[in-house]
Design an enzyme around this catalytic site. Sequence first.
Site, short mmCIF file in Angstrom:
data_model
loop_
_atom_site.label_atom_id
_atom_site.label_comp_id
_atom_site.label_asym_id
_atom_site.label_seq_id
_atom_site.Cartn_x
_atom_site.Cartn_y
_atom_site.Cartn_z
N ALA A 1 49.24 43.43 48.93
CA ALA A 1 47.79 43.19 48.81
C ALA A 1 47.46 42.08 47.81
O ALA A 1 48.34 41.50 47.18
CB ALA A 1 47.10 44.49 48.40
N HIS A 2 46.15 41.82 47.68
CA HIS A 2 45.70 40.69 46.85
C HIS A 2 46.04 40.87 45.38
O HIS A 2 45.99 41.94 44.82
CB HIS A 2 44.19 40.45 47.04
CG HIS A 2 43.31 41.60 46.67
ND1 HIS A 2 41.98 41.63 46.96
CD2 HIS A 2 43.56 42.77 46.04
CE1 HIS A 2 41.45 42.76 46.53
NE2 HIS A 2 42.39 43.46 45.96
N ASN A 3 46.43 39.73 44.79
CA ASN A 3 46.72 39.63 43.36
C ASN A 3 47.94 40.43 42.91
O ASN A 3 48.16 40.62 41.71
CB ASN A 3 45.51 40.01 42.50
CG ASN A 3 44.34 39.07 42.71
OD1 ASN A 3 43.24 39.51 43.05
ND2 ASN A 3 44.56 37.77 42.55
#
Length: 336
Positions: A244-246
């Site tokens: 997922a993001h980051n």
Amino acid sequence: MNNLSINDIIQISNCEVINLQSKDIKFSGIAPLNRANKEQISFLINDKYIDEIFSSQAGAIICSKKTAELLGNKVAAGLIVSDNPHVTLAKVSQKFFKPLHPFHGISELAIIDKSAEIHPSATIFPFVFIAPGVRIGANSVIYSNCFIGAASTIGDDCILYPNVVIREGCRVGDRCILNPGAVVGGDGFGFAADTNENVKIPQIGGVLIEDDVEIGANSTIDRGALFDTKIGRQTKIDNLVMIAHNVVVGELCFIAAQVGIAGSTIVGNKVVMAGQVGVAGHVKIGDKVTISAQSGVSKNIPPEQFWGGSPARPYKEWAIYAATLNKIVKQTNKKS
């Protein structure tokens, strides 16, 4: 496929060779002990197959020092003696088996923006789409139906197999392999809940993939919300993985199939996640951690630990819990 001399193999692997009848022999490939012929190299990685050495027709066998001392002169084959036979097998295999691409050059059927910078040695298959500002390095190969978004970069000696998507503003290092259907830089799952709507949070970061990373088929790595999602060098990601993001994944990690890592998690170096591990968001996993299959990680894990279970905990603790629970269930079943 290349033919290799024993001197070639010594140079590749820095191994000692003993009992070889002739140094002039050329090896044509690698095969298991029970299938190899005199022009092939075989290997013993698992000691349960040691009996097959005595009947093998292989010209040479990769093995450990311990195995070589045990065998002595009891086998006809030469022995390629290695501190790490598995790694030696991998290095020698790379010399025998190179990817063969059925097309070379830049196809006129690809859609390439005029501002894109493509090295003359790169191969671009038909029906690839390359957006403005893209840069593609030397000897990289982009297969049909790949999409490379604006201002993204692909390093040298990369392979993007069919249907790979690299969204805008992503960076892929050198010698990376992206298998069919991989998606890099899709939007992260970022929304703010209001009374009557879920408001999308723009995902303005990108993805940074460092050198020598491999990404499996149909795996996805989301772009960052405000800064880049990052995958460290030499990390290997299996099929059907979701990052997922980051998320920041360190170097030299192994992430097996169907793992899911939620947003803003930090994964250290040399971490191993077995199949179907789930990791909650904003968790920190230390260096050299191993997590067993189907574990659910909901809190930080210190370095150099082995965890398992759901919720995950130190593996010995989880094993005691599982055994105790199993005992209770059996006793309950007997009473009923």
